[in-house]
Design a protein around this motif. Structure first.
Motif, short mmCIF file in Angstrom:
data_model
loop_
_atom_site.label_atom_id
_atom_site.label_comp_id
_atom_site.label_asym_id
_atom_site.label_seq_id
_atom_site.Cartn_x
_atom_site.Cartn_y
_atom_site.Cartn_z
N TYR A 118 -3.43 15.46 -8.42
CA TYR A 118 -3.00 14.82 -7.17
C TYR A 118 -1.60 14.22 -7.33
N PHE A 119 -1.40 13.44 -8.40
CA PHE A 119 -0.10 12.81 -8.60
C PHE A 119 0.97 13.83 -8.96
N LYS A 120 0.59 14.88 -9.65
CA LYS A 120 1.55 15.95 -9.95
C LYS A 120 2.02 16.60 -8.66
N TYR A 121 1.10 16.81 -7.73
CA TYR A 121 1.46 17.38 -6.42
C TYR A 121 2.44 16.45 -5.70
N LEU A 122 2.14 15.16 -5.66
CA LEU A 122 3.03 14.21 -4.99
C LEU A 122 4.42 14.20 -5.63
N PHE A 123 4.44 14.25 -6.95
CA PHE A 123 5.72 14.19 -7.68
C PHE A 123 6.55 15.45 -7.44
N THR A 124 5.92 16.60 -7.55
CA THR A 124 6.66 17.86 -7.40
C THR A 124 7.06 18.13 -5.96
N ASP B 228 8.20 15.64 -4.05
CA ASP B 228 9.13 14.54 -3.75
C ASP B 228 8.53 13.46 -2.85
N LEU B 229 7.22 13.26 -2.98
CA LEU B 229 6.57 12.19 -2.22
C LEU B 229 6.51 10.90 -3.04
N ILE B 230 6.67 11.01 -4.35
CA ILE B 230 6.80 9.86 -5.24
C ILE B 230 7.92 10.18 -6.24
N GLN B 231 8.51 9.15 -6.82
CA GLN B 231 9.66 9.35 -7.69
C GLN B 231 9.31 9.31 -9.18
N HIS C 258 0.82 -1.21 0.00
CA HIS C 258 0.00 0.00 0.00
C HIS C 258 0.86 1.27 0.00
N ARG C 259 1.78 1.35 -0.91
CA ARG C 259 2.58 2.57 -1.06
C ARG C 259 2.23 3.24 -2.38
N VAL C 260 1.90 4.52 -2.32
CA VAL C 260 1.56 5.25 -3.53
C VAL C 260 2.74 5.26 -4.48
N ALA C 261 3.95 5.25 -3.94
CA ALA C 261 5.16 5.31 -4.76
C ALA C 261 5.30 4.12 -5.69
N THR C 262 4.58 3.02 -5.41
CA THR C 262 4.70 1.83 -6.26
C THR C 262 3.71 1.84 -7.43
N LEU C 263 2.79 2.79 -7.45
CA LEU C 263 1.76 2.80 -8.49
C LEU C 263 2.34 3.20 -9.84
N MET C 264 1.86 2.50 -10.89
CA MET C 264 2.29 2.77 -12.26
C MET C 264 1.08 3.25 -13.07
N ASP C 265 1.33 3.68 -14.31
CA ASP C 265 0.24 4.14 -15.15
C ASP C 265 -0.81 3.05 -15.37
N ARG C 266 -0.38 1.79 -15.47
CA ARG C 266 -1.34 0.71 -15.70
C ARG C 266 -2.31 0.53 -14.53
N ASP C 267 -1.88 0.89 -13.31
CA ASP C 267 -2.76 0.78 -12.15
C ASP C 267 -3.88 1.81 -12.23
N VAL C 268 -3.53 3.03 -12.61
CA VAL C 268 -4.56 4.06 -12.78
C VAL C 268 -5.44 3.73 -13.98
N GLU C 269 -4.85 3.19 -15.03
CA GLU C 269 -5.62 2.80 -16.22
C GLU C 269 -6.66 1.74 -15.87
N GLN C 270 -6.33 0.84 -14.94
CA GLN C 270 -7.29 -0.18 -14.52
C GLN C 270 -8.53 0.47 -13.93
#
Length: 274
Positions: A87-93, A95-98, A49-61
């Motif tokens: 939301y993901f742009k905020y996390l990325f900018t 440094d909460l996700i890579q 359950h880490r947001v950092a592990t999510l990929m585009d295919r997970d959101v696509e699902q």
């Protein structure tokens, strides 16, 4: 307890952007729904359950579920994707996700963002009796009127769940016409299903692409879109407009909708009242 990861810091950010509280609540609803879906149906997120592990295919699902199960309009799809993307742009900018899992995801076409027309539902007796229209076109409209999605009525074995006893007088007249058409074809194809190919090629079932070949020419006759998902949407919306006080439990059972999908259609219905 937070409804989705980083809710507190993200909503503080939204407040700093001076967004209306109703807009922030909309973000909360979309993101809560996304992560509830991932927790329930996404094996990878269930295991980690880490947001950092999510990929585009997970959101696509999740987005595919919105289209295939909830039959959301293009406008709703684009708005939800926009919220998720911010939301993901905020996390990325911050440094909460890579990596940025929605970077490659695109919105739907803006050609068809208006709510689907409901006028055809009041013309069904005339439509069903119109022999200019392909019989599969009229059958599609009949199935949509009775709250069946294209995925359901093209599925092999669907005939076992369709209740022809619930039809109106005009619908029964069409149903008799349809039975005269389909019975010889069913015998030739060795299938009792309702949408069958005219030719023998191994699989007797009409595909969505095959159905489209019947629907597209008839759009010119009727003057509105015959996209099955739009027809289904308009049937559900019209029913909700006509039954504004029916309890959610009864609506969910009658329309065969889960609570989240019913909530979506209530919001879509509101577009017709404004």
């Amino acid at each position: 307890m937070n409804a989705y990861p980083y809710q507190d810091t993200f909503e503080q950010y939204l407040n700093h952007q001076e967004l209306a509280q109703a807009t922030i609540a909309e973000y909360r609803s979309v993101l809560s729904d996304l992560f509830n879906f991932l927790s329930t149906f996404n094996e990878g997120y269930q295991n980690d359950h880490r947001v950092a592990t999510l990929m585009d295919r997970d959101v696509e699902q999740y987005l595919a579920m919105l289209v295939n199960q909830r039959q959301v309009t293009n406008g709703t799809y684009n708005k939800m994707l926009s919220h998720i993307n911010i939301y993901f742009k905020y996390l990325f900018t911050h440094d909460l996700i890579q990596h940025y899992p929605t970077l490659t995801l695109k919105g739907k076409s803006h050609d068809d963002l208006k709510p689907p027309t409901i006028k055809w539902l009041h013309l069904m007796p005339e439509i069903l009796a119109n022999h200019q229209l392909a019989i599969y076109t009229r059958l599609t409209l009949l199935m949509s009127e009775h709250f069946y999605t294209v995925k359901e009525f093209l599925q092999p074995g669907f005939y076992q769940q369709f209740d022809s006893q619930a039809l109106t007088k005009e619908e029964r007249h069409f149903w008799a016409e349809y039975r005269r058409f389909i019975t010889p074809l069913q015998e030739r194809q060795h299938s009792r299903d309702l949408f069958l190919k005219q030719r023998l090629d191994g699989d007797p079932h009409l595909t969505a692409a095959g159905l489209h070949k019947y629907l597209k020419p008839d759009e010119k006759i009727l003057g509105f879109s015959l996209t099955p998902t739009r027809l289904y949407q308009s049937a559900v919306v019209e029913f909700l407009l006509q039954h504004p006080t029916m309890p959610n439990e009864a609506l969910s059972q009658l329309l065969r909708l889960d609570p989240q999908s019913l909530d979506y259609y209530r919001r879509l219905t509101a577009e017709y009242r404004t």
